[in-house]
Design a protein around this motif. Structure first.
Motif, PDB file in Angstrom:
ATOM      1  N   GLY A  72      36.754  39.464  44.227  1.00 10.84           N
ATOM      2  CA  GLY A  72      35.285  38.764  44.272  1.00 10.84           C
ATOM      3  C   GLY A  72      34.738  39.132  43.084  1.00 10.84           C
ATOM      4  O   GLY A  72      33.680  37.944  42.535  1.00 10.84           O
ATOM      5  N   ILE A  75      36.005  36.651  40.355  1.00 10.56           N
ATOM      6  CA  ILE A  75      35.351  35.047  40.623  1.00 10.56           C
ATOM      7  C   ILE A  75      33.911  34.985  40.279  1.00 10.56           C
ATOM      8  O   ILE A  75      33.647  34.041  39.644  1.00 10.56           O
ATOM      9  N   GLY A  76      32.996  35.611  40.554  1.00 10.41           N
ATOM     10  CA  GLY A  76      31.818  35.737  40.049  1.00 10.41           C
ATOM     11  C   GLY A  76      31.608  35.851  38.488  1.00 10.41           C
ATOM     12  O   GLY A  76      30.873  35.043  38.088  1.00 10.41           O
ATOM     13  N   PRO A 115      29.564  34.927  45.918  1.00 13.73           N
ATOM     14  CA  PRO A 115      30.294  35.565  44.929  1.00 13.73           C
ATOM     15  C   PRO A 115      29.954  36.496  43.833  1.00 13.73           C
ATOM     16  O   PRO A 115      30.713  37.349  43.182  1.00 13.73           O
ATOM     17  N   HIS A 161      31.070  41.485  49.342  1.00 13.40           N
ATOM     18  CA  HIS A 161      30.173  42.470  48.923  1.00 13.40           C
ATOM     19  C   HIS A 161      30.660  44.099  49.381  1.00 13.40           C
ATOM     20  O   HIS A 161      30.983  43.902  50.785  1.00 13.40           O
ATOM     21  N   ILE A 278      32.832  28.390  45.370  1.00 12.98           N
ATOM     22  CA  ILE A 278      32.243  29.128  46.276  1.00 12.98           C
ATOM     23  C   ILE A 278      32.804  29.294  47.761  1.00 12.98           C
ATOM     24  O   ILE A 278      32.991  30.160  48.282  1.00 12.98           O
ATOM     25  N   LEU A 315      40.964  34.954  48.479  1.00 11.74           N
ATOM     26  CA  LEU A 315      40.355  35.186  47.135  1.00 11.74           C
ATOM     27  C   LEU A 315      41.088  35.004  45.938  1.00 11.74           C
ATOM     28  O   LEU A 315      40.857  34.476  45.008  1.00 11.74           O
ATOM     29  N   ASP A 318      41.285  31.268  45.205  1.00  7.01           N
ATOM     30  CA  ASP A 318      40.058  30.860  44.532  1.00  7.01           C
ATOM     31  C   ASP A 318      39.999  31.428  43.223  1.00  7.01           C
ATOM     32  O   ASP A 318      39.320  30.726  42.374  1.00  7.01           O
ATOM     33  N   CYS A 322      39.444  29.033  40.021  1.00  4.16           N
ATOM     34  CA  CYS A 322      38.168  29.205  39.035  1.00  4.16           C
ATOM     35  C   CYS A 322      38.822  29.188  37.638  1.00  4.16           C
ATOM     36  O   CYS A 322      38.110  28.670  36.896  1.00  4.16           O
TER      37      CYS A 322
END
Length: 490
Positions: A72, A75-76, A115, A161, A278, A315, A318, A322
Motif C-alpha cells: 500500500g 502504491i501511494g 492509498p 492503513h 485507487i 495490492l 495494483d 501503477c
C-alpha cells in the motif's frame, strides 16, 4: 493466579506503557516490547517461554499485515511522485467549481487517503489548500480542516492503513467486508464532517504570522469564514498558478501550478487514471469477498476470485498497474521505478514494527491468562461488544495519541472477549469499524497528527483544540453511531 491479580497486572502494564511513551518518550515499538516482556513475566509465563511467545506474537501479526502495509505504501508513493495526487486534486477543483472548492478538497482527501498515509497526504494536499486560500482570499482553515479530517478518517477506518489492517486480522474480521461496509460508512462520516467544519470555520481564528505570510503574502484574507474574494460568488475554480507554499518544518514543497505538464514535458495522470488505480484493489477485494459468500464451494470462478481478492494479491496487481501506467509508460526507467518503490519503505518500517509489537502484547495477554480475566470483567460490564470496542479504542487514543497503537492495543485486549461472544464475520467487521471510530476521535496535543496539522495551518493550541479536536471527536461519534445502526443488519 487469581483473576484480580491478573487484572492488576494488566492495569499496571497499560500504565507502564503510557508512562514510557508519554513521560519517558520511549519509541512505541520499544515500549510495547518492554511492557510485553514485563507483563509476561509478572503473569507467570515461564521464563523459557517468554522469548518464544514474543516471537510467535510478532510473526503471527506481521505474517498478515507487513506485506499489505508495504505494498500500500509503494502504491501511494508512485501516485505521489508521478504527480497523480496533485493532478487528481486540481481536476476535482475544476469540476466542483469555486463555491464548492472546500468540498472538492474534502473528496480529494477522502479518495487519496485510501492509498496514501495521513502524514504524506497532508504534505501533498496542503500546498493546494494554500494556493486556493491565497487565490480566493478566504481563511486557510475553510479548506484545510475538512480535507485533513477526511484523510484522518480513512486512516483510522480502512485498510491498507496499518491500524485498521492489524485490528481486522487480530479479531478475525474480513478485510473485504470491512471495505464493503466501511467505504460508504466512511464517506458519510466525511461528508457530515465537511458540514461540521463549515460551522466551525464561520468565525475567524488567529493564524501564525509565518504561515500567514506564506499563504497570503502582504494581502489580507477575508475577515470572516465567507471571505471577501471571488470564491463565494464565482463558480469558476480559483487560479492556483501563483501560489508557492511551504510547510511548517522549513522545507519547501512543490510550487502550486495547475499541472498541465511536468518538467519533462509529460502530462500528469488524468483524474480517471488515478481514480481507477485507487479503486482497482478495492474492487478486487470486494469481488473476492462476494465470491466467497455467493458462489458454491468448488466453483472455478470462486477459486479465481478468492485468489485475486486476497488483499496481498489485489495490492500486488495494483502495484504492477501503477508501475506501468504511472511509471514505465510515462518514461520512468526500471532503476527509477525501483528507487521510488524503495523510498516508500523507510517511512512505514517503524509502523510495521509497532504493529508487530502490538501483536506481541496481544499474544502475551492470552498466554498469561490476562485476556480471559479482562474478558470476564468486560462481559460483566453489560456493554455490547460494539460499544466496548469504541470506548476502549477512544480511551487509548486519548491517552496514547497514536491511532495505530490504540487500535492494535484495543484488538489485543478485546480478542478473548470477541472469541467468547461467537460473533459472525460481519459483526466482527463492524467491531473493527467501531474501533476505527474510537481511533479517529480525540486527536489532541499528544498526537503527532494534531501537531502536524496545526503547524501547517498556523493554529495555536487553543484554536487547534476548538477546531481539529472537536471535529475529529464529532466524526468519531458519528462513525460509531453508523456502526450501531448497521449492527441489526449483519
Amino acid at each position: 493466579m487469581s483473576d484480580d491479580t491478573l487484572l492488576v497486572i494488566a492495569v499496571a502494564g497499560v500504565a507502564a506503557l503510557l508512562l514510557l511513551i508519554l513521560r519517558a518518550k520511549v519509541q512505541p515499538f520499544v515500549a510495547l516490547v518492554v511492557v510485553s516482556v514485563g507483563v509476561a513475566l509478572a503473569a507467570g509465563v515461564p521464563a523459557a517461554d517468554v522469548v518464544k511467545t514474543v516471537e510467535e506474537g510478532m510473526g503471527a501479526t506481521l505474517g498478515h499485515i507487513a506485506t499489505i502495509i508495504a505494498l500500500g505504501a509503494m502504491i501511494g508513493r508512485i501516485i505521489e511522485v508521478s504527480g497523480g495526487a496533485h493532478a487528481f486534486a486540481h481536476a476535482l477543483i475544476d469540476r466542483f467549481g469555486g463555491k464548492r472548492t472546500p468540498l472538492a478538497l474534502t473528496v480529494a482527501g477522502f479518495v487519496l487517503g485510501i492509498p496514501v498515509f495521513f502524514e504524506v497526504g497532508l504534505i501533498i494536499l496542503m500546498p493546494i489548500a494554500y494556493g486556493v486560500a491565497r487565490a480566493s482570499r478566504r481563511p486557510l482553515l475553510v479548506y484545510a480542516l475538512p480535507m485533513g479530517a477526511a484523510m484522518l478518517t480513512v486512516h483510522a477506518f480502512l485498510p491498507p492503513h496499518p491500524g485498521a489492517v492489524a485490528a481486522v486480522e487480530a479479531i478475525g474480521a474480513s478485510q473485504g467486508l470491512v471495505l464493503l461496509m466501511g467505504i460508504p460508512l466512511t464517506a458519510v462520516v466525511v461528508l457530515m464532517g465537511h458540514l461540521v467544519a463549515r460551522r466551525l470555520t464561520r468565525r475567524a481564528y488567529p493564524m501564525d504570522p509565518a504561515v500567514y505570510a506564506e499563504v497570503y503574502g502582504d494581502q489580507e484574507p477575508g475577515p470572516d469564514g465567507g471571505g471577501t474574494g471571488t470564491a463565494g460568488t464565482n463558480d469558476a475554480a480559483p487560479d492556483l498558478t501563483a501560489s508557492p507554499a511551504a510547510v511548517g518544518d522549513g522545507h519547501r514543497t512543490a510550487v502550486l501550478s495547475r499541472p498541465a505538464a511536468t518538467a519533462t514535458g509529460i502530462r500528469p495522470p488524468s483524474l480517471g487514471m488515478v481514480l481507477t488505480l485507487i479503486v482497482t484493489p478495492i474492487l478486487l477485494i470486494l469481488l473476492g469477498t462476494l465470491g466467497q459468500n455467493l458462489l458454491a464451494d468448488g466453483s472455478p470462478l470462486r477459486a479465481v476470485l478468492t485468489v485475486l481478492g486476497a488483499p496481498m494479491v489485489a495490492l500486488l496487481i495494483d502495484l504492477a498497474l501503477c508501475a506501468y501506467f504511472l511509471g514505465a509508460r510515462r518514461g520512468w526507467s526500471r532503476a527509477h521505478l525501483a528507487e521510488v518503490m524503495g523510498s516508500a519503505l523507510p517511512s512505514v518500517a517503524m509502523v510495521i514494527l509497532v504493529a508487530g509489537a502490538g501483536g506481541v502484547l496481544g499474544k502475551v495477554l492470552i498466554a498469561g491468562g490476562i485476556g480471559d480475566a479482562v474478558a470476564d470483567v468486560l462481559e460483566r460490564s453489560g456493554l455490547p461488544a460494539l460499544a466496548l470496542a469504541f470506548v476502549t479504542a477512544l480511551a487509548l487514543r486519548a491517552a496514547l495519541g497514536s491511532t495505530t497503537v490504540a487500535l492494535i492495543t484495543t484488538a489485543g485486549i478485546l480478542t478473548p472477549l470477541l472469541q467468547r461472544a461467537e460473533l459472525s464475520t460481519g459483526q466482527l467487521s463492524l467491531v473493527a469499524l467501531a474501533m476505527g471510530a474510537g481511533g479517529l476521535a480525540v486527536s489532541h496535543i499528544n498526537d503527532a497528527g494534531y501537531w502536524m496539522f496545526t503547524r501547517l495551518v498556523g493554529l495555536d493550541v487553543p484554536t487547534g483544540l476548538r477546531t481539529w479536536t472537536v471535529l475529529t471527536t464529532a466524526m468519531g461519534l458519528m462513525g460509531f453511531a453508523l456502526t450501531a445502526c448497521l449492527w441489526p443488519l449483519v
